[in-house]
Scaffold this motif. Structure first.
Motif, PDB file in Angstrom:
ATOM      1  N   TYR A   1     -60.711 -27.111   7.454  1.00 23.06           N
ATOM      2  CA  TYR A   1     -59.360 -27.638   7.228  1.00 23.06           C
ATOM      3  C   TYR A   1     -59.345 -29.079   6.743  1.00 23.06           C
ATOM      4  N   SER A   2     -60.087 -29.982   7.453  1.00 22.30           N
ATOM      5  CA  SER A   2     -60.101 -31.393   7.084  1.00 22.30           C
ATOM      6  C   SER A   2     -58.704 -31.977   6.935  1.00 22.30           C
ATOM      7  N   LEU A   3     -57.809 -31.586   7.826  1.00 19.39           N
ATOM      8  CA  LEU A   3     -56.479 -32.204   7.820  1.00 19.39           C
ATOM      9  C   LEU A   3     -56.602 -33.626   8.340  1.00 19.39           C
ATOM     10  N   PHE A   4     -55.662 -34.485   7.928  1.00 18.60           N
ATOM     11  CA  PHE A   4     -55.658 -35.854   8.447  1.00 18.60           C
ATOM     12  C   PHE A   4     -55.098 -35.807   9.864  1.00 18.60           C
ATOM     13  N   ARG A   5     -55.943 -36.116  10.830  1.00 19.55           N
ATOM     14  CA  ARG A   5     -55.560 -35.865  12.216  1.00 19.55           C
ATOM     15  C   ARG A   5     -54.473 -36.795  12.725  1.00 19.55           C
ATOM     16  N   HIS A   6     -54.329 -37.952  12.080  1.00 20.02           N
ATOM     17  CA  HIS A   6     -53.302 -38.882  12.569  1.00 20.02           C
ATOM     18  C   HIS A   6     -51.992 -38.748  11.806  1.00 20.02           C
ATOM     19  N   MET A   7     -51.913 -37.740  10.927  1.00 19.59           N
ATOM     20  CA  MET A   7     -50.653 -37.517  10.205  1.00 19.59           C
ATOM     21  C   MET A   7     -50.077 -36.176  10.639  1.00 19.59           C
ATOM     22  N   ASN A   8     -48.746 -36.087  10.656  1.00 20.36           N
ATOM     23  CA  ASN A   8     -48.149 -34.801  10.996  1.00 20.36           C
ATOM     24  C   ASN A   8     -48.182 -33.876   9.777  1.00 20.36           C
ATOM     25  N   VAL A   9     -47.695 -32.670   9.957  1.00 18.82           N
ATOM     26  CA  VAL A   9     -47.790 -31.654   8.908  1.00 18.82           C
ATOM     27  C   VAL A   9     -47.148 -32.143   7.615  1.00 18.82           C
ATOM     28  N   ALA A  10     -45.932 -32.695   7.715  1.00 17.73           N
ATOM     29  CA  ALA A  10     -45.221 -33.143   6.513  1.00 17.73           C
ATOM     30  C   ALA A  10     -45.994 -34.263   5.815  1.00 17.73           C
ATOM     31  N   GLN A  11     -46.534 -35.204   6.606  1.00 17.17           N
ATOM     32  CA  GLN A  11     -47.291 -36.314   6.011  1.00 17.17           C
ATOM     33  C   GLN A  11     -48.575 -35.826   5.357  1.00 17.17           C
TER      34      GLN A  11
ATOM     35  N   PHE B   1     -42.538 -26.585  11.558  1.00 19.80           N
ATOM     36  CA  PHE B   1     -43.695 -27.300  12.101  1.00 19.80           C
ATOM     37  C   PHE B   1     -43.913 -28.669  11.471  1.00 19.80           C
ATOM     38  N   ARG B   2     -42.925 -29.175  10.730  1.00 21.38           N
ATOM     39  CA  ARG B   2     -43.183 -30.357   9.917  1.00 21.38           C
ATOM     40  C   ARG B   2     -43.579 -31.580  10.728  1.00 21.38           C
ATOM     41  N   ASP B   3     -43.133 -31.681  11.980  1.00 22.73           N
ATOM     42  CA  ASP B   3     -43.449 -32.871  12.775  1.00 22.73           C
ATOM     43  C   ASP B   3     -44.647 -32.678  13.691  1.00 22.73           C
ATOM     44  N   ARG B   4     -45.255 -31.505  13.649  1.00 28.61           N
ATOM     45  CA  ARG B   4     -46.430 -31.276  14.507  1.00 28.61           C
ATOM     46  C   ARG B   4     -47.653 -31.993  13.940  1.00 28.61           C
TER      47      ARG B   4
ATOM     48  N   ARG C   1     -53.318 -24.279  10.664  1.00 29.88           N
ATOM     49  CA  ARG C   1     -53.960 -25.447  10.050  1.00 29.88           C
ATOM     50  C   ARG C   1     -54.389 -25.141   8.633  1.00 29.88           C
ATOM     51  N   GLN C   2     -54.971 -23.939   8.449  1.00 32.44           N
ATOM     52  CA  GLN C   2     -55.460 -23.619   7.121  1.00 32.44           C
ATOM     53  C   GLN C   2     -54.303 -23.446   6.147  1.00 32.44           C
ATOM     54  N   ARG C   3     -53.156 -22.988   6.642  1.00 32.17           N
ATOM     55  CA  ARG C   3     -51.983 -22.888   5.768  1.00 32.17           C
ATOM     56  C   ARG C   3     -51.474 -24.277   5.395  1.00 32.17           C
ATOM     57  N   VAL C   4     -51.511 -25.204   6.345  1.00 33.38           N
ATOM     58  CA  VAL C   4     -51.139 -26.584   6.023  1.00 33.38           C
ATOM     59  C   VAL C   4     -52.100 -27.154   4.982  1.00 33.38           C
ATOM     60  N   ALA C   5     -53.400 -26.870   5.180  1.00 36.22           N
ATOM     61  CA  ALA C   5     -54.401 -27.376   4.242  1.00 36.22           C
ATOM     62  C   ALA C   5     -54.139 -26.837   2.838  1.00 36.22           C
ATOM     63  N   LEU C   6     -53.732 -25.581   2.770  1.00 32.30           N
ATOM     64  CA  LEU C   6     -53.443 -24.967   1.476  1.00 32.30           C
ATOM     65  C   LEU C   6     -52.201 -25.619   0.849  1.00 32.30           C
ATOM     66  N   ALA C   7     -51.173 -25.817   1.664  1.00 34.39           N
ATOM     67  CA  ALA C   7     -49.957 -26.465   1.166  1.00 34.39           C
ATOM     68  C   ALA C   7     -50.277 -27.869   0.672  1.00 34.39           C
ATOM     69  N   ARG C   8     -51.127 -28.576   1.415  1.00 37.24           N
ATOM     70  CA  ARG C   8     -51.501 -29.933   1.031  1.00 37.24           C
ATOM     71  C   ARG C   8     -52.229 -29.933  -0.313  1.00 37.24           C
ATOM     72  N   ALA C   9     -53.121 -28.936  -0.491  1.00 34.08           N
ATOM     73  CA  ALA C   9     -53.884 -28.859  -1.731  1.00 34.08           C
ATOM     74  C   ALA C   9     -52.974 -28.511  -2.913  1.00 34.08           C
ATOM     75  N   LEU C  10     -51.926 -27.710  -2.649  1.00 28.75           N
ATOM     76  CA  LEU C  10     -51.058 -27.260  -3.733  1.00 28.75           C
ATOM     77  C   LEU C  10     -49.997 -28.290  -4.105  1.00 28.75           C
ATOM     78  N   ALA C  11     -49.704 -29.209  -3.166  1.00 28.51           N
ATOM     79  CA  ALA C  11     -48.573 -30.134  -3.348  1.00 28.51           C
ATOM     80  C   ALA C  11     -48.603 -30.885  -4.677  1.00 28.51           C
ATOM     81  N   PRO C  12     -49.726 -31.473  -5.082  1.00 26.56           N
ATOM     82  CA  PRO C  12     -49.712 -32.219  -6.352  1.00 26.56           C
ATOM     83  C   PRO C  12     -49.807 -31.306  -7.584  1.00 26.56           C
ATOM     84  N   ARG C  13     -49.531 -30.028  -7.432  1.00 26.32           N
ATOM     85  CA  ARG C  13     -49.621 -29.051  -8.524  1.00 26.32           C
ATOM     86  C   ARG C  13     -50.955 -29.142  -9.252  1.00 26.32           C
ATOM     87  N   PRO C  14     -52.034 -28.758  -8.585  1.00 27.99           N
ATOM     88  CA  PRO C  14     -53.363 -28.866  -9.198  1.00 27.99           C
ATOM     89  C   PRO C  14     -53.525 -27.843 -10.318  1.00 27.99           C
TER      90      PRO C  14
END
Lengths: 283, 358
Positions: free
Chosen positions: B85-95, B127-130, B140-153
Motif C-alpha cells: 500500500y505505502s499510504l502516507f501514514r500521517h495523512m487521512n484518506v482524503a489527504q 472514510f475520507r477522514d480515517r 487500504r489498497q483501494r485508497v492506494a489505487l484512488a491515490r494513484a489514479l487521482a492525477p490521471r496517470p
C-alpha cells in the motif's frame, strides 16, 4: 544427596509474580535514588531561602548575562545539529557506501569522549600554536575564550542526539512512502518536507529536546575553552560553578534548579504532545 | 487516457546479479497486461524500471510515442500501486488521495472535487477522514489505487497489488479491479506471481523466468499452448512424465502419450499432462490405455484429486468430479486415458519440472 523430589514451596505463577515484583521494585528504587532524590534535593535547597534569594539572584547582571549566553549557545547548537543531524541520519540510514558503518560509529564518539577532552582538543586546534590559530588570528577572529569555541565544543558534544533518534525511525520507515510520493509527482524536496519530515518528527523533536538539555547543561568542554570570564564568557553552568566557589551557594541552587526545570519541561512537554496527537489519530 | 507501453531490450543488473536480461514487450493501450512469474523472475524490477524508480542498465522504454528512458519518475505520469500500500501514514484518506494533486498545485477546489469523485469510485466515501491504520487491508489498497489514479496517470502500474491480502478479499478486489478497468480503460501493467490473477484479469500475459520472457500471449494461449516447458509447469498444474520420443509420442515403459511431433526421434523428453486432461475408468477395461493404481485421494470440494501410480513408477495426478469417483478408491486398479499432453525436450524441462512439483 537425597533423591526424593522436593515439592516447590511456591507455585510457578507465584514465583513469577515475586520475581516480576522484585524487578519492578529494583527499577523504581534505582530511578528514585538516582534521579528523583537529587531533584528534590536541589528544589529544596533552591526554595529554602525564599523569594528574596530568587529576586537577589535573578537581578544580578552576571546571572542574566549567563542565561543569555547559554541561550545563544543552545539556540545555535540546536539549529545546526538538527539540520546537519537529519542530513547525516538520512545518509547513514539510506545510503550504502564504503565506510558507512565507520561513519555511524564516529557519530557516537562524542558520547564516549569526556567533554574535558573535547575542550582540550579545541584548545589544541585553536589555541596558541594550534593548527587553525594562525589563519583566524591573521583575520582578527577570536575563537578561543570567545563564543565561537564555546558553540563549537557544544555542537561537537551534541552531534549524536538527533542522529541517534532519527536513524532508527528512518530505517523502520523504509523508502516505500517516499517512492509513492515520487510516483505521484512530488519532487525530492516536496517528498522530504511532506512525507519524510512528517514521519520522523517525533524522533527529531526528541533528539532536539535531548540536544537542548545537553547544551544547557554542558560545562566541562566550555569551562576549558571559555576561560570563564564573568559577564563575557560565563554560561549559566559556569556561573553555578563560580557561585559555589565563592560561597554564594543559594544563588547557585537557584540557577541550577531553573536549568533542571527547563530540561525536564522539554522532555515532559514532548511526551505530552506526542500522546495527545496519538490519541487524536486513534479515535 | 490510454497509452501503450513499449519496453525494448530492457536489462537491469544489481552488482553481479542480472535481474532482468533483455526484455522486450508491449502493453497495448487500454488493456491489462500481466507480468507473471515466480519470485525472483525480475517482473517487479521491470515494473520499477518502467516507473522510473530504478534506472535500467540498458534498454529503452516508451509510453505512446514518447521515450521515457531518461525521464525522472516525476515526469513519467505513472500511477503506481505498491504491494504493501505505502499510504502516507500521517495523512487521512482524503489527504492521501489529494497528494498527487496538491504537489502539482492543483487548486484546492478542484482537488476536493477529484477526491470526492475517486472516493465514490473506490466506494470509500464515508472514510475520507480515517487514517490508514484505521482501515482494513482491502480498504487500504483501494485508497492506494484512488491515490494513484487521482492525477490521471497515462498508465497504471500494479506491483502485486493483492499479494498482502487474504484469499477472500483478494477475490473480491480482483473482480472489482476488473470492473474498474472496464470503466476507466487506462493501460495497466500488473505484476503477479498468482497465475489465477493473471489469467482472470489480463488481456495479455507475459510469463517471466530468471529475468527473461518465456512467452507472451493471451491467457488462453498461455494455458493451453505453453511455448516452453517452464510455462507448462508454472501456469496451471501438470504432471510430468519422463520418457523418449518415439514416432511423435513420448514413450515410457510400455505406454506412450502424444504431443511430441515437433521433437527429434529418440531424444529424452518430458510430457506435461493437466489433471483435468486425465480420464479415469474404474473396474474392467472399459476405456483408457494406461493401467494405474490409485495411491491417494484428496477432496477439493466438488472435485477430487487422485494420485495415480503408473506401472513404471511415475506419478500422474488427475482431477475428477466427485460423482465420477465410483470405483476409484485407494489401491484400486484403474485405466487411464490422456486427452492431451504437451511434450518438451528433457533439458528444457528440468526447471519446469521443479516448479511443477513445488
Amino acid at each position: 544427596m537425597s533423591t526424593e523430589l522436593r515439592t516447590p514451596r511456591l507455585s510457578g505463577s507465584a514465583r513469577r509474580l515475586l520475581v516480576h515484583g522484585g524487578f519492578t521494585a529494583i527499577a523504581i528504587l534505582y530511578v528514585a535514588v538516582l534521579v528523583v532524590a537529587p531533584l528534590i534535593g536541589i528544589a529544596w535547597a533552591a526554595l529554602r531561602g525564599g523569594l528574596s534569594t530568587w529576586t537577589a539572584t535573578l537581578s544580578q547582571p552576571d546571572v542574566v548575562h549567563a542565561y543569555v549566553l547559554t541561550g545563544i549557545i543552545t539556540a545555535i547548537t540546536v539549529v545546526v545539529s538538527s539540520v546537519l543531524g537529519v542530513v547525516v541520519a538520512l545518509v547513514v540510514a539510506r545510503d550504502r557506501f564504503p565506510g558507512r558503518s565507520l561513519m555511524s560509529a564516529f557519530v557516537d564518539l562524542p558520547l564516549a569522549v569526556s567533554p574535558v577532552i573535547v575542550g582540550v582538543m579545541a584548545v589544541l586546534l585553536f589555541g596558541r600554536g594550534g593548527w587553525f590559530e594562525p589563519w583566524f588570528s591573521a583575520r582578527g577572529i577570536q575563537i578561543l575564550f570567545a563564543l565561537p569555541s564555546m558553540v563549537l565544543v557544544t555542537m561537537f558534544i551534541c552531534i549524536p542526539f538527533v542522529i541517534r533518534e532519527v536513524v532508527p525511525v528512518l530505517q523502520e520507515l523504509g523508502v516505500s512512502e517516499e517512492e509513492a510520493a515520487s510516483t505521484l509527482g512530488a519532487s525530492s524536496w516536496q517528498t522530504f518536507l511532506r512525507v519524510t519530515l512528517k514521519n520522523i518528527r517525533w524522533g527529531l523533536l526528541y533528539g532536539i529536546a535531548l540536544t537542548t538539555a545537553r547544551a544547557i547543561g554542558e560545562i566541562g568542554a566550555v569551562l576549558i575553552v571559555s576561560g570563564s570570564i564573568t559577564g563575557k564568557t560565563e554560561t549559566a553552568t559556569l556561573y553555578i560553578l563560580r557561585a559555589f566557589d565563592q560561597n554564594h551557594d543559594a544563588s547557585g541552587y537557584v540557577v541550577a534548579l531553573t536549568l533542571a526545570l527547563v530540561s525536564i519541561a522539554l522532555l515532559v512537554g514532548i511526551e505530552v504532545f506526542k500522546r495527545r496527537e496519538e490519541r487524536k489519530l486513534r479515535t | 487516457m490510454s497509452t501503450p507501453i513499449r519496453v525494448e531490450g530492457l536489462s537491469k543488473r544489481f552488482g553481479e546479479f542480472e535481474a532482468v536480461k533483455g526484455v522486450t514487450f508491449t502493453a497495448e493501450a487500454g488493456s491489462i497486461t500481466a507480468l507473471l512469474g515466480p519470485s525472483g523472475s525480475g517482473k517487479s524490477t521491470v515494473l520499477r524500471v518502467i516507473a522510473g524508480l530504478d534506472a535500467p542498465t540498458s534498454g529503452r522504454i516508451w509510453m505512446g510515442d514518447e521515450e521515457q528512458t531518461f525521464k525522472t519518475v516525476q515526469e513519467r505520469r505513472v500511477g503506481f500501486v505498491f504491494q504493501h500500500y505505502s499510504l502516507f501514514r500521517h495523512m487521512n484518506v482524503a489527504q492521501n488521495i489529494a497528494f498527487g494533486l496538491s504537489v502539482r498545485k492543483v487548486p484546492k477546489h478542484d482537488q476536493r472535487k477529484r477526491v470526492d469523485e475517486l472516493l465514490e469510485l473506490v466506494q470509500l466515501s464515508g472514510f475520507r477522514d480515517r487514517y490508514p491504520d484505521q482501515l482494513s487491508g482491502g480498504q487500504r489498497q483501494r485508497v492506494a489505487l484512488a491515490r494513484a489514479l487521482a492525477p490521471r496517470p497515462e498508465v497504471l502500474l500494479l506491483d502485486e497489488p493483492f499479494g498482502a491480502l487474504d484469499a477472500r478479499v483478494r477475490q473480491d478486489l480482483r473482480r472489482w479491479l476488473d470492473d474498474l478497468h472496464r470503466e476507466l480503460g487506462v493501460t495497466s501493467l500488473l505484476v503477479t506471481h498468482d497465475q489465477d490473477e493473471a489469467l482472470e484479469l489480463a488481456n495479455r500475459v507475459v510469463v517471466m523466468h530468471e529475468g527473461s520472457i518465456e512467452q507472451v500471449g493471451s491467457p488462453n494461449e498461455i494455458y493451453n499452448d505453453p511455448a516452453t516447458a517452464f510455462v507448462a509447469g508454472f501456469v496451471g498444474s501438470a504432471s510430468v512424465l519422463h520418457g523418449h520420443v518415439v514416432e511423435g509420442h513420448v514413450q515410457f515403459g510400455e505406454h506412450r502419450v502424444g504431443g511430441a511431433g515437433h521433437l527429434e526421434e529418440g531424444t529424452e523428453a518430458r510430457a506435461f499432462v493437466r489433471p483435468h486432461d486425465v480420464r479415469v475408468f474404474a473396474g474392467d477395461r472399459t476405456g483408457g490405455s494406461l493401467e494405474a493404481t490409485v495411491e491417494r485421494i484428496t477432496t477439493l470440494g466438488w472435485l477430487s484429486r487422485v494420485m495415480l501410480r503408473l506401472p513404471d513408477g511415475q506419478v500422474l495426478t488427475a482431477e475428477l468430479p466427485n460423482d465420477e469417483l465410483e470405483g476409484v478408491e485407494l489401491g484400486a486398479r484403474v485405466w487411464v486415458d490422456l486427452r492431451r499432453a504437451r511434450a518438451f525436450q528433457a533439458r528444457d524441462a528440468v526447471t519446469a519440472a521443479i516448479v511443477a512439483d513445488g
